[in-house]
Write a protein that holds these residues in place. Structure first.
Motif, short mmCIF file in Angstrom:
data_model
loop_
_atom_site.label_atom_id
_atom_site.label_comp_id
_atom_site.label_asym_id
_atom_site.label_seq_id
_atom_site.Cartn_x
_atom_site.Cartn_y
_atom_site.Cartn_z
N GLU A 82 0.83 -1.20 0.00
CA GLU A 82 0.00 0.00 0.00
C GLU A 82 0.87 1.25 0.00
OE1 GLU A 82 -3.97 -1.39 2.44
OE2 GLU A 82 -2.22 -0.77 3.60
N THR A 83 0.32 2.33 -0.51
CA THR A 83 1.00 3.62 -0.55
C THR A 83 0.30 4.56 0.40
OG1 THR A 83 1.67 3.30 -2.87
CG2 THR A 83 1.69 5.55 -2.00
N ARG A 84 1.08 5.20 1.28
CA ARG A 84 0.47 6.14 2.24
C ARG A 84 0.31 7.50 1.58
NH1 ARG A 84 -0.28 6.97 7.74
NH2 ARG A 84 -0.28 9.18 8.33
N ILE A 85 -0.90 8.01 1.60
CA ILE A 85 -1.21 9.34 1.09
C ILE A 85 -1.73 10.17 2.26
CG2 ILE A 85 -2.56 10.69 -0.55
CD1 ILE A 85 -0.52 8.85 -1.87
N ASP A 86 -1.09 11.30 2.50
CA ASP A 86 -1.43 12.09 3.69
C ASP A 86 -2.87 12.58 3.66
OD1 ASP A 86 1.15 11.81 4.74
OD2 ASP A 86 1.88 13.54 3.60
N TYR A 87 -3.36 12.96 2.47
CA TYR A 87 -4.75 13.37 2.34
C TYR A 87 -5.28 12.86 1.01
CZ TYR A 87 -9.05 15.99 2.10
OH TYR A 87 -10.39 16.31 2.00
N LEU A 140 -9.22 16.14 -4.03
CA LEU A 140 -7.80 16.45 -3.86
C LEU A 140 -7.05 15.28 -3.24
CD1 LEU A 140 -5.41 18.57 -3.78
CD2 LEU A 140 -6.16 19.08 -1.44
N ALA A 141 -5.93 14.94 -3.85
CA ALA A 141 -4.96 14.04 -3.23
C ALA A 141 -3.72 14.87 -2.94
CB ALA A 141 -4.62 12.88 -4.16
N ALA A 142 -3.29 14.89 -1.69
CA ALA A 142 -2.17 15.75 -1.31
C ALA A 142 -1.22 15.03 -0.37
CB ALA A 142 -2.68 17.03 -0.64
N GLN A 143 0.05 15.27 -0.57
CA GLN A 143 1.08 14.88 0.37
C GLN A 143 1.55 16.13 1.09
OE1 GLN A 143 1.05 11.82 0.92
NE2 GLN A 143 2.56 10.68 -0.29
N LEU A 144 1.84 16.00 2.38
CA LEU A 144 2.27 17.13 3.18
C LEU A 144 3.68 16.89 3.70
CD1 LEU A 144 -1.00 17.06 3.45
CD2 LEU A 144 -0.61 18.61 5.36
N CYS A 145 4.53 17.88 3.58
CA CYS A 145 5.89 17.76 4.11
C CYS A 145 6.42 19.14 4.46
CB CYS A 145 6.81 17.04 3.13
SG CYS A 145 6.94 17.82 1.53
N ALA A 202 10.48 15.06 0.12
CA ALA A 202 9.50 15.70 -0.75
C ALA A 202 9.46 15.02 -2.11
CB ALA A 202 9.82 17.19 -0.90
N LYS A 203 10.62 14.68 -2.68
CA LYS A 203 10.65 14.02 -3.98
C LYS A 203 10.00 12.64 -3.90
CE LYS A 203 14.61 16.36 -6.07
NZ LYS A 203 15.99 16.22 -6.63
N SER A 204 10.23 11.94 -2.80
CA SER A 204 9.59 10.64 -2.62
C SER A 204 8.07 10.78 -2.59
CB SER A 204 10.09 10.00 -1.32
OG SER A 204 9.44 8.78 -1.07
N LYS A 205 7.58 11.82 -1.95
CA LYS A 205 6.13 12.03 -1.89
C LYS A 205 5.58 12.43 -3.26
CE LYS A 205 5.53 12.70 2.99
NZ LYS A 205 4.41 12.91 3.90
N LEU A 206 6.38 13.14 -4.05
CA LEU A 206 5.96 13.45 -5.42
C LEU A 206 5.82 12.17 -6.24
CD1 LEU A 206 8.03 16.65 -6.32
CD2 LEU A 206 5.54 16.47 -6.25
N TRP A 207 6.76 11.26 -6.07
CA TRP A 207 6.69 9.99 -6.81
C TRP A 207 5.43 9.21 -6.42
CZ3 TRP A 207 12.41 8.95 -5.23
CH2 TRP A 207 13.26 9.72 -6.05
N ASP A 208 5.08 9.24 -5.13
CA ASP A 208 3.86 8.54 -4.70
C ASP A 208 2.63 9.17 -5.34
OD1 ASP A 208 5.25 6.78 -3.11
OD2 ASP A 208 5.02 7.95 -1.27
N LEU A 209 2.60 10.50 -5.42
CA LEU A 209 1.47 11.17 -6.05
C LEU A 209 1.39 10.82 -7.53
CD1 LEU A 209 1.52 14.77 -4.50
CD2 LEU A 209 -0.27 13.04 -4.20
N GLU A 210 2.55 10.79 -8.18
CA GLU A 210 2.58 10.46 -9.61
C GLU A 210 2.05 9.05 -9.84
OE1 GLU A 210 5.71 10.87 -13.30
OE2 GLU A 210 6.47 10.18 -11.37
N ALA A 211 2.47 8.11 -8.99
CA ALA A 211 1.99 6.74 -9.12
C ALA A 211 0.49 6.65 -8.88
CB ALA A 211 2.74 5.83 -8.15
#
Length: 295
Positions: A182-187, A192-197, A212-221
């Motif tokens: 599973e991938t953790r998504i902060d919101y 809206l799908a958002a990662q917070l850092c 931050a870059k890791s969270k961007l990759w999760d959003l892209e996926a």
């Protein structure tokens, strides 16, 4: 001989500043500098905290929130006073234990310069880390992880206070289609799908960029692969906390490095067609989430 010609000209902006002091134990006489205020000749002003959450926790542990709350009472009162166009010297503290130090005047280039000068002269805790010629030792990964968790908790609480129905969208673990685990998504909300850092200057800034870059990759996926369900939000964003340019806790060199790091992350977001949205307060982040869900 014209002695004035031997010295460089003074900066052209006149400013008045004062330090805000807090007496943690009433009647003890012990004072702690917790904030700064600076006002230019045209009444442009800035009120800024000196005591950061991490420092407060080192000083008083679990009582940090109480200490910071008292500091914020003074800062909010000062801000309201100056917003009305009142003179800095006429401010009346809203409670016992808060006092304003002697007024200082100087010639500066801008408000940040005055705030930094005031911090160097009055704020021992700010000087410890923010104005050294070299970076301090890197904070431990445990401290950084705890600060990240605290930031997310505060944003979640701010959203929950204003829009209780959105609380369930925080801390989601999403199963991506045809991907193990599973991938953790902060919101992860309906729109809206958002990662917070966080992105803060200092020795740990490279670690913040990697996170931050890791969270961007999760959003892209999440956007490109999709979930096992058919539902997809309309917007995918990285909400990244960054301090203000005039935050007296940081030197000019550290703020310049912050801008470089933020530009690097924005460029990475552009390549992935993702929005990197800097925010400066908990309320900024909460307002963006609430606004996106209301669209």
């Amino acid at each position: 001989m014209n002695f004035k010609a031997l010295f460089p000209p003074l900066p052209g902006v006149t400013a008045t500043g004062a330090a805000l002091f807090l007496e943690p134990i009433m009647g003890s006489g012990e004072r702690l500098c917790v904030g700064l205020a600076a006002v230019l000749a045209d009444n442009t002003y800035r009120v800024a905290p000196v005591l950061r959450r991490e420092t407060a926790r080192c000083l008083v542990g679990e009582k940090a929130d109480s200490l910071l709350g008292l500091m914020q009472v003074g800062l909010d009162s000062l801000d309201s006073h100056l917003e009305r166009g009142e003179n800095l010297a006429s401010w009346t503290p809203p409670m016992q234990g808060l006092t304003l130090g002697p007024l200082a005047q100087g010639h500066v280039e801008d408000l940040p310069m005055m705030l930094r000068a005031m911090a160097r002269n009055h704020a021992f805790l700010a000087t410890l880390a923010a104005f050294d010629a070299t970076e301090q030792g890197e904070p431990s990964s445990d401290d950084e992880a705890e600060a990240d968790i605290e930031w997310l908790k505060r944003v979640r609480h701010a959203v929950q206070t204003r829009r209780p129905a959105l609380d369930g969208h925080f801390g989601r673990r999403i199963k991506l289609r045809n991907v193990r685990g599973e991938t953790r998504i902060d919101y992860f909300g309906s729109r809206l799908a958002a990662q917070l850092c966080r992105l803060t200057p200092g020795a740990s800034i490279s670690r913040h960029v990697r996170t931050a870059k890791s969270k961007l990759w999760d959003l892209e996926a999440l956007r490109d692969i999709g979930t096992d369900g058919v539902f997809r939000p309309a917007s995918y964003e990285l909400l990244i906390y960054r301090p203000r340019d005039d935050d007296p806790s940081y030197s000019e060199r550290q703020i310049a490095r912050l801008h470089d790091a933020l530009s690097e992350l924005e460029a990475a977001g552009d390549r992935q067609q993702l929005r990197v949205r800097p925010v400066q307060t908990v309320n900024d982040a909460a307002s963006r989430i609430i606004e996106a869900e209301a669209a």
